[in-house]
Structure formats: C-alpha cells, structure tokens
Scaffold this motif. Structure first.
Motif, mmCIF file in Angstrom:
data_model
loop_
_atom_site.group_PDB
_atom_site.id
_atom_site.type_symbol
_atom_site.label_atom_id
_atom_site.label_comp_id
_atom_site.label_asym_id
_atom_site.label_seq_id
_atom_site.Cartn_x
_atom_site.Cartn_y
_atom_site.Cartn_z
ATOM 1 N N ALA A 107 118.335 1.079 -22.621
ATOM 2 C CA ALA A 107 118.425 0.142 -23.742
ATOM 3 C C ALA A 107 117.072 -0.468 -24.050
ATOM 4 N N LEU A 108 116.195 -0.501 -23.051
ATOM 5 C CA LEU A 108 114.913 -1.185 -23.159
ATOM 6 C C LEU A 108 113.862 -0.344 -22.450
ATOM 7 N N GLU A 109 112.641 -0.369 -22.962
ATOM 8 C CA GLU A 109 111.547 0.290 -22.263
ATOM 9 C C GLU A 109 110.273 -0.510 -22.477
ATOM 10 N N ALA A 110 109.348 -0.402 -21.542
ATOM 11 C CA ALA A 110 108.070 -1.097 -21.612
ATOM 12 C C ALA A 110 106.946 -0.090 -21.440
ATOM 13 N N LEU A 111 106.039 -0.030 -22.407
ATOM 14 C CA LEU A 111 104.893 0.859 -22.289
ATOM 15 C C LEU A 111 104.006 0.420 -21.130
ATOM 16 N N GLN A 112 103.457 1.400 -20.424
ATOM 17 C CA GLN A 112 102.503 1.152 -19.356
ATOM 18 C C GLN A 112 101.123 1.630 -19.817
ATOM 19 N N TYR A 113 100.116 1.369 -18.997
ATOM 20 C CA TYR A 113 98.750 1.726 -19.371
ATOM 21 C C TYR A 113 98.645 3.195 -19.799
ATOM 22 N N VAL A 114 99.251 4.088 -19.020
ATOM 23 C CA VAL A 114 99.125 5.512 -19.328
ATOM 24 C C VAL A 114 99.756 5.841 -20.676
ATOM 25 N N ASP A 115 100.839 5.151 -21.039
ATOM 26 C CA ASP A 115 101.487 5.386 -22.331
ATOM 27 C C ASP A 115 100.597 4.924 -23.476
ATOM 28 N N VAL A 116 100.019 3.733 -23.326
ATOM 29 C CA VAL A 116 99.158 3.192 -24.375
ATOM 30 C C VAL A 116 97.905 4.051 -24.519
ATOM 31 N N ASP A 117 97.328 4.472 -23.399
ATOM 32 C CA ASP A 117 96.147 5.331 -23.431
ATOM 33 C C ASP A 117 96.429 6.602 -24.229
ATOM 34 N N ARG A 118 97.593 7.174 -24.018
ATOM 35 C CA ARG A 118 97.964 8.406 -24.720
ATOM 36 C C ARG A 118 98.094 8.188 -26.229
ATOM 37 N N LEU A 119 98.491 6.993 -26.638
ATOM 38 C CA LEU A 119 98.744 6.718 -28.048
ATOM 39 C C LEU A 119 97.528 6.202 -28.809
ATOM 40 N N LEU A 120 96.504 5.718 -28.103
ATOM 41 C CA LEU A 120 95.351 5.138 -28.787
ATOM 42 C C LEU A 120 94.640 6.184 -29.646
ATOM 43 N N PRO A 121 94.325 5.833 -30.894
ATOM 44 C CA PRO A 121 93.578 6.777 -31.738
ATOM 45 C C PRO A 121 92.121 6.856 -31.309
ATOM 46 N N VAL A 122 91.636 8.062 -31.094
ATOM 47 C CA VAL A 122 90.254 8.283 -30.662
ATOM 48 C C VAL A 122 89.592 9.247 -31.641
ATOM 49 N N PRO A 123 88.456 8.874 -32.247
ATOM 50 C CA PRO A 123 87.807 9.764 -33.216
ATOM 51 C C PRO A 123 87.275 11.029 -32.556
ATOM 52 N N GLY A 124 87.286 12.113 -33.319
ATOM 53 C CA GLY A 124 86.724 13.370 -32.854
ATOM 54 C C GLY A 124 85.363 13.612 -33.470
ATOM 55 N N ALA A 125 84.797 14.760 -33.156
ATOM 56 C CA ALA A 125 83.455 15.078 -33.636
ATOM 57 C C ALA A 125 83.397 15.175 -35.156
ATOM 58 N N GLU A 126 84.510 15.564 -35.782
ATOM 59 C CA GLU A 126 84.536 15.734 -37.235
ATOM 60 C C GLU A 126 84.988 14.479 -37.978
ATOM 61 N N SER A 127 85.238 13.398 -37.262
ATOM 62 C CA SER A 127 85.781 12.189 -37.895
ATOM 63 C C SER A 127 84.739 11.496 -38.758
ATOM 64 N N ASP A 128 85.194 10.933 -39.860
ATOM 65 C CA ASP A 128 84.399 9.964 -40.612
ATOM 66 C C ASP A 128 85.299 8.765 -40.875
ATOM 67 N N LYS A 129 84.766 7.750 -41.556
ATOM 68 C CA LYS A 129 85.536 6.511 -41.699
ATOM 69 C C LYS A 129 86.842 6.706 -42.469
ATOM 70 N N TYR A 130 86.870 7.696 -43.367
ATOM 71 C CA TYR A 130 88.090 7.915 -44.132
ATOM 72 C C TYR A 130 89.100 8.735 -43.348
ATOM 73 N N ARG A 131 88.630 9.718 -42.579
ATOM 74 C CA ARG A 131 89.552 10.499 -41.760
ATOM 75 C C ARG A 131 90.189 9.635 -40.674
ATOM 76 N N ARG A 132 89.472 8.614 -40.209
ATOM 77 C CA ARG A 132 90.029 7.738 -39.183
ATOM 78 C C ARG A 132 91.083 6.793 -39.750
ATOM 79 N N GLY A 133 91.155 6.686 -41.072
ATOM 80 C CA GLY A 133 92.146 5.823 -41.704
ATOM 81 C C GLY A 133 91.524 4.576 -42.289
ATOM 82 N N VAL A 134 92.032 4.150 -43.419
ATOM 83 C CA VAL A 134 91.600 2.918 -44.070
ATOM 84 C C VAL A 134 92.805 1.993 -44.168
#
Length: 393
Positions: free
Chosen positions: A127-154
């Motif tokens: 019924a309930l769940e709590a994210l842990q560090y490993v879950d949040v780490d997996r979900l964090l957006p990280v730019p790649g080599a081809e990223s620019d400010k628009y590809r990362r989202g505005v």
C-alpha cells in the motif's frame, strides 16, 4: 501491558484492570505494549486507556509490539487514546501506520524484524513505499555528451506578484537546481528574478507566448492571476500546480487535461480542495491524498510532517518520503519544492517520480542545510546540489 486486555481486532476491554496492575505499571522502568494487534480499529477503550496513562505517568520506556495500540495499521490514523511508544518492534514488513503521521509520531524508533516472509507479499501488493538512495540515484536526470540546455528540458515558472515577488525567486531557485537545462520565468517579478538569477529567461507576456517548455510550474505567490493559470493548464505539457494556483484552478479543467498534472498542496490547501477541515486531513493523510488524486485525476503530493505522493486511479502504491526535518516548516520552502519537482518533470520524469524524487532531495537538502539549526527557504535551495551529490555518491 502485554496482553493485559483485549486481543486481535479488539480495542482492549476484556477483563478488569486492578489497582495492583496500575501500580505495577506505574513502578515499571520498561513497559511492553501488546494490548491490541494490527487488526485493532478505533481508540482504545477506557480500561486499556487507564493502563496507557499509567505508563505515561511512570516515565518508563515503552516498546510497542508490531504497532502502538490505538494506531490504525493501514492508515496511521489515531481516533482517540493510543500508546505513545519510544520504540516499536515490527515483524515481517512495515505497516503503513508506522510510516504515516499521526501514527508515525506514536511509533517512536521503528525496528523491522525479519520473520521469513521471503517476499511473499510482493512489492505489487504494498500500500505504501519509500524511495531509498539507490532508487533516487536511478531516477535522477544526468546529461549525456550530446546534451544541450534544450535537450535537458526547459521548465516554465508562472509565480509571484507585486505583493509576493519572493515566491517567484524561490520557485526559480528550486527549478534551476532540479536538472532541467533552462528556466523560463513568466510574471511580474521578472526584475527580482533576474537580479538573483541572471541565467533565467524572463517574459511578462502570457505563458503561451513565452517560448517552448517541457513543463510548467504555476501558483506560488500568484495572487489572483487566474488568466496566466488558465493559459498554463491549457498547455499540452506536464504541469505542477501549487499554492495560489490550487485556490484558483478549475477541477474540471484539470481532469480534462491529456498531459500529466502534479498538485502539491499542504494540509490546509488539501482541506479546501476536499471541502473538509484541516484536522480531518492531518488525521487521515493517506485517505486524503488518495481521495484528492481520484477527484482531480492528477498525481498529488501532500506536503507535511509526512509527505505522500499518490497517483490517480489507485492502482499504484502511495509513496511516503523518508527525508526531511521539522526545520522545513518555514516560509517559502514549498515554493522551492515546486520549482525543484517541476524541473524534474521538464527533465522527463513522470509525475509520480518527479514528486517523490523532488520531495526526497528537498528533505535531504533541508537536513544538510540545517544540521540541527534553523534554516530559511533559500538555504534549502542552495543545499540541493549537496543533496544531489550525496545521492549520487
């Protein structure tokens, strides 16, 4: 008090509490609470309540078995008299009532004891769940080599007014630290925003003409500017609505949106949306966040001593945020959270993940900034990179 009265499913009123029993509890240094099992509902009955008061008056260390008696295992609701434990030893799995206030406050320190269930309940049944560090780490957006400010989202921010320019500054502060590549600010506080954050893109026109965004944040310090809010709600990108936006928004307009919506009320705002008292929301947080998500067909992040994130439809576990500190109860902290979670929406996270990850980082940043001392909302925003690195590390 172990087994003194009542049993599974009871509120504890079988038998008689003798004066000798009360005296014994009053002299005790350690009291074990086993009055009611996890099936118990409602407040403790008068005889059991006498034992609880005797334990409280004694100053003894109180340890609850599985769940403090008087706390609802499924919701954390406390209907009346209940045991306030210093610690709770629970078995097999965490019960929702141990993680959601007001029950969480009654549980004290919680220790889970494995009894060999071997995952038989399955995560899909939680019924309930709590994210842990490993879950949040997996979900964090990280730019790649081809990223620019628009590809990362505005992310676009519609916030602030002549009376509340600071709300715009704080929402933009959170947005700039949330993983999106750029922030567009639309509103009357452009001078204040640029003075603090020259990297922000500003406009004083309608949101629809501000330029392309991947998500909008609307509401902090907005005042009565319903026109800009309607413009945002009509957009075909994810939208986060907070603060004044919650007061102004039309429920049918939210329900009719094709793109995801994330609502971020505190208990008072949730009460107004549901047409109930604030006390009712605070006493039944789990039911309230589910009800709001259903009524508005939106993801809802209910802020407070326990922050919960619920999806519409009711088919997924409600997420409870494990980070935070009481020092977060400070003006403007919710504006920072709105910008942060909105930026995560723009970076591509689904609404449920954006809300849960935003709350996790926000609470962790507050802990790191506070270190046991008072903090302001800007301090929390400034500490978000520290929280991000802590998770990534």
């Amino acid at each position: 008090m172990d087994g003194a009265e009542g049993g599974e499913g009871s509120s504890g009123d079988r038998g008689v509490v003798s004066e000798g029993a009360l005296a014994a509890v009053g002299r005790a240094q350690l009291v074990v609470d086993g009055i009611v099992g996890i099936g118990g509902k409602g407040a403790l009955r008068p005889l059991a309540a006498r034992l609880v008061r005797a334990a409280e008056d004694s100053g003894a260390l109180v340890v609850a078995v599985d769940l403090p008696s008087g706390v609802d295992a499924d919701t954390g609701q406390v209907a009346g008299d209940a045991v306030r434990a210093d610690a709770t030893v629970t078995f097999g799995t965490y019960k929702p009532g141990l993680l959601v206030d007001p029950g969480r406050e009654y549980a004290g320190a919680v220790r889970l004891v494995d009894i060999g269930l071997d995952g038989s309940l399955g995560p899909h049944e939680a019924a309930l769940e709590a994210l842990q560090y490993v879950d949040v780490d997996r979900l964090l957006p990280v730019p790649g080599a081809e990223s620019d400010k628009y590809r990362r989202g505005v992310v676009g921010v519609v916030a602030g007014s002549a009376r509340y320019p600071g709300a715009a500054v704080l929402a933009v502060a959170g947005a700039l630290r949330g993983g999106a590549g750029a922030v567009r600010y639309v509103g009357p506080a452009a001078d204040a925003v640029i003075a603090r954050f020259p990297e922000a893109l500003v406009s004083d026109g309608p949101p629809a003409k501000a330029g392309r965004v991947q998500a909008w944040v609307a509401g902090p310090g907005l005042g009565d500017d319903a026109g800009r809010l309607r413009d945002v709600v009509a957009a075909d990108v994810p939208v986060l609505i907070d603060a004044d936006g919650l007061r102004l928004v039309d429920r049918d307009a939210v329900r009719g949106r094709a793109a995801p919506t994330l609502l971020t009320p505190h208990a008072g705002e949730a009460a107004a949306l549901l047409g109930v008292s604030r006390a009712e929301v605070e006493g039944a947080r789990l039911d309230s966040v589910r009800e709001l998500a259903g009524r508005y067909a939106a993801t809802v992040l209910l802020k407070g001593s326990t922050t919960l994130v619920a999806s519409p439809g009711g088919g997924r576990a409600v997420r409870v945020n494990p980070t935070g500190t009481a020092w977060l109860a400070t003006a403007g902290s919710g504006d920072v959270l709105s910008g942060l979670a909105g930026s995560l929406l723009a970076a591509g996270l689904e609404a449920r993940d954006a809300g849960a990850v935003g709350a996790f980082l926000h609470g962790l940043a507050a802990r790191l900034a506070a270190e046991g001392a008072p903090v302001g909302a800007q301090d929390v925003a400034d500490a978000v990179p520290l929280a991000w690195r802590d998770v990534r590390g």
